[in-house]
Scaffold this motif. Sequence first.
Motif, mmCIF file in Angstrom:
data_model
loop_
_atom_site.group_PDB
_atom_site.id
_atom_site.type_symbol
_atom_site.label_atom_id
_atom_site.label_comp_id
_atom_site.label_asym_id
_atom_site.label_seq_id
_atom_site.Cartn_x
_atom_site.Cartn_y
_atom_site.Cartn_z
ATOM 1 N N THR A 45 37.268 48.751 40.391
ATOM 2 C CA THR A 45 36.949 47.476 41.037
ATOM 3 C C THR A 45 35.470 47.155 40.848
ATOM 4 O O THR A 45 34.650 48.036 40.566
ATOM 5 C CB THR A 45 37.256 47.504 42.537
ATOM 6 N N VAL A 46 35.146 45.889 41.058
ATOM 7 C CA VAL A 46 33.745 45.463 40.992
ATOM 8 C C VAL A 46 32.920 46.200 42.032
ATOM 9 O O VAL A 46 31.807 46.679 41.752
ATOM 10 C CB VAL A 46 33.636 43.933 41.188
ATOM 11 N N ASP A 47 33.440 46.321 43.248
ATOM 12 C CA ASP A 47 32.685 46.983 44.319
ATOM 13 C C ASP A 47 32.430 48.457 44.004
ATOM 14 O O ASP A 47 31.327 48.970 44.228
ATOM 15 C CB ASP A 47 33.433 46.860 45.648
ATOM 16 N N ILE A 48 33.443 49.152 43.486
ATOM 17 C CA ILE A 48 33.277 50.570 43.154
ATOM 18 C C ILE A 48 32.225 50.741 42.069
ATOM 19 O O ILE A 48 31.319 51.589 42.178
ATOM 20 C CB ILE A 48 34.614 51.184 42.713
ATOM 21 N N TYR A 69 42.887 37.159 40.825
ATOM 22 C CA TYR A 69 42.973 37.367 42.281
ATOM 23 C C TYR A 69 42.713 38.829 42.632
ATOM 24 O O TYR A 69 41.981 39.140 43.587
ATOM 25 C CB TYR A 69 44.359 36.932 42.760
ATOM 26 N N GLU A 70 43.297 39.737 41.865
ATOM 27 C CA GLU A 70 43.112 41.173 42.115
ATOM 28 C C GLU A 70 41.653 41.584 41.918
ATOM 29 O O GLU A 70 41.111 42.403 42.674
ATOM 30 C CB GLU A 70 44.025 41.989 41.198
ATOM 31 N N ILE A 71 41.011 41.017 40.915
ATOM 32 C CA ILE A 71 39.598 41.339 40.674
ATOM 33 C C ILE A 71 38.744 40.844 41.832
ATOM 34 O O ILE A 71 37.831 41.543 42.299
ATOM 35 C CB ILE A 71 39.137 40.732 39.344
ATOM 36 N N LEU A 72 39.026 39.651 42.321
ATOM 37 C CA LEU A 72 38.272 39.117 43.458
ATOM 38 C C LEU A 72 38.486 39.967 44.712
ATOM 39 O O LEU A 72 37.546 40.198 45.477
ATOM 40 C CB LEU A 72 38.683 37.667 43.712
ATOM 41 N N GLY A 74 38.915 43.052 44.735
ATOM 42 C CA GLY A 74 38.135 44.268 44.525
ATOM 43 C C GLY A 74 36.645 44.027 44.499
ATOM 44 O O GLY A 74 35.867 44.925 44.168
ATOM 45 N N ALA A 75 36.233 42.800 44.838
ATOM 46 C CA ALA A 75 34.810 42.454 44.839
ATOM 47 C C ALA A 75 34.384 41.887 46.190
ATOM 48 O O ALA A 75 33.403 41.140 46.273
ATOM 49 C CB ALA A 75 34.522 41.442 43.728
ATOM 50 N N ILE A 76 35.081 42.257 47.249
ATOM 51 C CA ILE A 76 34.821 41.660 48.563
ATOM 52 C C ILE A 76 33.387 41.911 49.029
ATOM 53 O O ILE A 76 32.712 41.014 49.539
ATOM 54 C CB ILE A 76 35.839 42.186 49.602
ATOM 55 N N GLN A 77 32.897 43.133 48.860
ATOM 56 C CA GLN A 77 31.529 43.444 49.290
ATOM 57 C C GLN A 77 30.499 42.701 48.451
ATOM 58 O O GLN A 77 29.492 42.210 48.972
ATOM 59 C CB GLN A 77 31.287 44.957 49.234
ATOM 60 N N ALA A 78 30.755 42.633 47.143
ATOM 61 C CA ALA A 78 29.827 41.915 46.260
ATOM 62 C C ALA A 78 29.812 40.427 46.591
ATOM 63 O O ALA A 78 28.750 39.785 46.574
ATOM 64 C CB ALA A 78 30.221 42.129 44.793
ATOM 65 N N LEU A 79 30.973 39.859 46.902
ATOM 66 C CA LEU A 79 31.034 38.447 47.275
ATOM 67 C C LEU A 79 30.305 38.201 48.589
ATOM 68 O O LEU A 79 29.644 37.179 48.770
ATOM 69 C CB LEU A 79 32.498 38.006 47.410
ATOM 70 N N LYS A 80 30.411 39.147 49.500
ATOM 71 C CA LYS A 80 29.770 39.003 50.804
ATOM 72 C C LYS A 80 28.254 39.148 50.710
ATOM 73 O O LYS A 80 27.505 38.393 51.349
ATOM 74 C CB LYS A 80 30.331 40.063 51.763
#
Length: 240
Positions: A45-48, A69-72, A74-80
């Motif tokens: 994931t992006v966050d990992i 959608y799945e990539i997004l 996996g990027a919840i922390q980066a988006l935040k």
Amino acid sequence: MDIYVTKEPSCSSVFEPNIELIKKYEIIHWESKVVNKKIKYPTTTVDIESSKLGFYADFLKIDTHGAEYEILKGAIQALKKDIFGVLVETWVIEVYKNQPTSDQIIGFMKEKGFDLFDIGIAAAWKRSNLQGMKKGKRQIIGLDLLFLKRNEGGNITLNNVQKILKMAAIAEIYGYPDYAIELLNNGIINLPNNKKILEEAKRIIISNLYKEEGVIGHLLRKIKSYLTGTKLLEYPKLHP
């Protein structure tokens, strides 16, 4: 995860192409998506990866034929925390079986504090039942969606001047100088020690707006570009 490798490798996806559905469209649109083989491939994931490598992103562009959608997710922390803008190619119908569609991605991004700023047509197809006749409009199948982080009451965390300048630059590049100015004004309030450089950025953005508009303006800018040897600056298309 399983990867469905298609006849045209760039159409491969973690979702199986929905050939039964898309076969009603002209062959040029679905032939490339016929599956040649299925393979296993490790995913992350992006966050990992961001945490592991110690980097952050300001902008995220995704074009993965159904897995956006799945990539997004996996990027919840980066988006935040870090990401200010997202450009994502989406599908209006299930071109790939069970893949999330444009409306689901819009809803997800809204929940994560992003507003939809722009839409571009990524794919438009015609059905095959008119045997190659050129009349009639194409149905919209794919959309490019541009999201920028919502700034309700100046709630975006503007913790350093470099971040503010990059955020304002991204907004201006995609055609939203008004939003760029809003971000810079918030920065001036939150970081008064950097007022001078932020005010200078505002001046530059405003000066960029004083260009001739319309067809005549476009021609004048092209002539000026030719005479001065400088490139003509236009807002980028979402789907080049």
